[in-house]
Enzyme design. Sequence first.
Site, PDB file in Angstrom:
ATOM      1  N   ALA A 115       0.982  -0.961   0.180  1.00 56.21           N
ATOM      2  CA  ALA A 115       0.116  -0.467  -0.156  1.00 56.21           C
ATOM      3  C   ALA A 115       0.862   1.028  -0.224  1.00 56.21           C
ATOM      4  O   ALA A 115       2.463   1.478   0.306  1.00 56.21           O
ATOM      5  CB  ALA A 115      -1.056  -0.403   1.309  1.00 56.21           C
TER       6      ALA A 115
ATOM      7  N   TYR B 205      -5.896   8.225   3.162  1.00 59.93           N
ATOM      8  CA  TYR B 205      -5.085   7.550   3.589  1.00 59.93           C
ATOM      9  C   TYR B 205      -5.700   5.927   4.892  1.00 59.93           C
ATOM     10  O   TYR B 205      -6.002   4.983   4.213  1.00 59.93           O
ATOM     11  CB  TYR B 205      -3.572   7.804   4.438  1.00 59.93           C
ATOM     12  CG  TYR B 205      -3.201   6.234   5.089  1.00 59.93           C
ATOM     13  CD1 TYR B 205      -1.982   5.362   4.149  1.00 59.93           C
ATOM     14  CD2 TYR B 205      -2.977   6.320   6.390  1.00 59.93           C
ATOM     15  CE1 TYR B 205      -1.291   3.743   4.737  1.00 59.93           C
ATOM     16  CE2 TYR B 205      -2.269   5.345   7.207  1.00 59.93           C
ATOM     17  CZ  TYR B 205      -1.685   3.492   6.255  1.00 59.93           C
ATOM     18  OH  TYR B 205      -0.677   2.901   6.726  1.00 59.93           O
TER      19      TYR B 205
ATOM     20  N   LYS C 178      -7.799   2.454   3.830  1.00 63.54           N
ATOM     21  CA  LYS C 178      -7.484   1.924   5.081  1.00 63.54           C
ATOM     22  C   LYS C 178      -8.892   1.415   5.221  1.00 63.54           C
ATOM     23  O   LYS C 178      -8.992  -0.265   6.000  1.00 63.54           O
ATOM     24  CB  LYS C 178      -7.011   1.740   6.162  1.00 63.54           C
ATOM     25  CG  LYS C 178      -5.174   1.866   5.477  1.00 63.54           C
ATOM     26  CD  LYS C 178      -4.699   0.691   4.942  1.00 63.54           C
ATOM     27  CE  LYS C 178      -2.814   1.062   4.709  1.00 63.54           C
ATOM     28  NZ  LYS C 178      -2.637  -0.421   4.555  1.00 63.54           N
TER      29      LYS C 178
ATOM     30  N   ASP D 227      -3.534  16.046  11.582  1.00 63.29           N
ATOM     31  CA  ASP D 227      -2.441  15.559  12.981  1.00 63.29           C
ATOM     32  C   ASP D 227      -3.305  16.065  14.326  1.00 63.29           C
ATOM     33  O   ASP D 227      -3.733  16.714  14.554  1.00 63.29           O
ATOM     34  CB  ASP D 227      -0.622  16.503  12.946  1.00 63.29           C
ATOM     35  CG  ASP D 227      -0.161  16.028  12.442  1.00 63.29           C
ATOM     36  OD1 ASP D 227      -0.060  14.581  12.105  1.00 63.29           O
ATOM     37  OD2 ASP D 227       1.189  16.065  12.693  1.00 63.29           O
TER      38      ASP D 227
HETATM   39  N1  UFG Z   1       6.163  15.028  13.564  1.00 66.60           N
HETATM   40  C1  UFG Z   1       7.103  16.885  13.239  1.00 66.60           C
HETATM   41  N2  UFG Z   1       8.066  16.937  12.638  1.00 66.60           N
HETATM   42  C2  UFG Z   1       8.805  15.981  11.202  1.00 66.60           C
HETATM   43  C3  UFG Z   1       7.629  14.575  11.567  1.00 66.60           C
HETATM   44  C4  UFG Z   1       6.695  14.494  11.873  1.00 66.60           C
HETATM   45  O1  UFG Z   1       6.890  17.381  14.144  1.00 66.60           O
HETATM   46  O2  UFG Z   1       9.707  16.770  10.795  1.00 66.60           O
HETATM   47  C5  UFG Z   1       5.137  15.167  14.097  1.00 66.60           C
HETATM   48  C6  UFG Z   1       3.813  14.580  13.335  1.00 66.60           C
HETATM   49  O3  UFG Z   1       3.306  16.167  13.687  1.00 66.60           O
HETATM   50  C7  UFG Z   1       3.441  14.141  14.501  1.00 66.60           C
HETATM   51  C8  UFG Z   1       4.506  12.933  15.269  1.00 66.60           C
HETATM   52  O4  UFG Z   1       5.601  13.619  15.032  1.00 66.60           O
HETATM   53  O5  UFG Z   1       2.656  14.479  15.722  1.00 66.60           O
HETATM   54  C9  UFG Z   1       5.118  11.783  14.366  1.00 66.60           C
HETATM   55  O6  UFG Z   1       4.574  12.100  13.223  1.00 66.60           O
HETATM   56  P1  UFG Z   1       5.197  11.001  11.932  1.00 66.60           P
HETATM   57  O7  UFG Z   1       5.028  11.360  10.665  1.00 66.60           O
HETATM   58  O8  UFG Z   1       6.187   9.872  12.036  1.00 66.60           O
HETATM   59  O9  UFG Z   1       3.336   9.974  12.135  1.00 66.60           O
HETATM   60  P2  UFG Z   1       2.087   9.605  12.441  1.00 66.60           P
HETATM   61  O10 UFG Z   1       1.273   9.751  13.238  1.00 66.60           O
HETATM   62  O11 UFG Z   1       1.955  10.903  11.376  1.00 66.60           O
HETATM   63  O12 UFG Z   1       1.307   8.834  11.507  1.00 66.60           O
HETATM   64  C10 UFG Z   1       2.082   7.284  11.730  1.00 66.60           C
HETATM   65  C11 UFG Z   1       1.936   6.716  10.449  1.00 66.60           C
HETATM   66  C12 UFG Z   1       0.760   7.173   9.635  1.00 66.60           C
HETATM   67  C13 UFG Z   1      -0.385   6.375  10.553  1.00 66.60           C
HETATM   68  C14 UFG Z   1      -0.355   6.993  11.551  1.00 66.60           C
HETATM   69  C15 UFG Z   1      -1.857   6.801  12.490  1.00 66.60           C
HETATM   70  O13 UFG Z   1       3.419   7.549   9.363  1.00 66.60           O
HETATM   71  O14 UFG Z   1       0.672   6.189   8.195  1.00 66.60           O
HETATM   72  O15 UFG Z   1       0.347   6.707  12.363  1.00 66.60           O
HETATM   73  O16 UFG Z   1      -1.722   7.462  13.218  1.00 66.60           O
HETATM   74  F1  UFG Z   1      -1.075   6.777   8.648  1.00 66.60           F
END
Ligand code: UFG
Length: 328
Positions: free
Chosen positions: A75, A141, A145, A285
């Site tokens: 995916a 996304y 799912k 977020d």
């Molecule tokens: N973050 C930052 N800076 C960055 C990257 C991320 O501050 O450069 C923060 C994001 O705002 C978030 C946290 O770090 O608060 C985690 O971010 P990620 O991108 O690592 O992960 P996500 O929680 O957004 O997403 C993950 C998976 C997705 C899934 C999601 C489910 O990557 O595939 O969890 O909630 F859908």
Amino acid sequence: MTILVLGGAGYIGSHTVYELIENGIDTVVADNLETGHIEAVHPKARFYKGDISNELFLDNVFNKEKIDTIIHFAAYSIVGESMKNPLKYYDNNLCKTKALLETMIKHNIKNIVFSSTAAVYGEPESVPIYENDKLQPSNPYGETKLAIEKMFKWADTAYALRYVSLRYFNAAGAHISGNIGEFHNPETHLIPIVLQTACGKREYISVFGDDYDTKDGTCIRDYIHVSDLAKAHISAVKYLKAGNESNIFNLGNGTGFSVKEVIQTAEKITKQHIPYKIEQRRYGDPAKLIASSEKAKKILNWQPKYDTLDGIISTAWNWHKNHKNGYN
Ligand code: UFG
């Protein structure tokens, strides 16, 4: 027992293949290598390059191999990209999984373990999040799912296809050997970006918002080690093989860490100063995502081994410091 892992060259897929092989389970991998890496495929897995929507390709795999159960990771998974190009996500995630189900049914393969996500919940009303909480994805996304989970439900009713859907929270870390780990291009995930900053590959990390209603204003997530996720897939395969009904499970550690706590922990592990800049919130977020995984613990008998952020980040660092350019 032979397991077919679709998307077995990707991050969570490749770790699951390692876990299967370490458990002596015969494993076949299919991946179109669009986002996966051939170097991540365990040398003992039999590899087929192709797309899950290609019926002839899958016919060939199913004719050559005696596939018992499928684990489906294939995916797209970048939330931001799905906002900009939702149809790409509907096509790749939902339409291709529908094509896969048709080929599975034709070959009388009735068990599938599916890679789902906490993104099906959207902004939760409370934490921890339980499997029967409200499902209101805030991006395409998560919508794709969730649509797949619903498609499985009706396919179970109509064709007796049995599935386990595993809703991961934030997958992190790397295999203990340091041979495989997280590498996306472009990288959007927090821990790899923090560690790339520690390696000197980035000047600083952008922290997306410090005005959330959390202890330090930054977002809170439940980080779960990729090898613990991998183990849950094996438990799910065994659960289906034992003749149990279709089911859905959250997979997380049940503890939340803020973005700032992740940066501080990474500084401790890497012994490097990791500069960051506070920037605008990232659209979509949720402030806080924390799983209740009690159901998986009770029914799948699953217990995560990596229960500290230090332990998770240490394995990720072991991979990153030796693979600054990922698999390249
Ligand atoms: N973050 C930052 N800076 C960055 C990257 C991320 O501050 O450069 C923060 C994001 O705002 C978030 C946290 O770090 O608060 C985690 O971010 P990620 O991108 O690592 O992960 P996500 O929680 O957004 O997403 C993950 C998976 C997705 C899934 C999601 C489910 O990557 O595939 O969890 O909630 F859908």
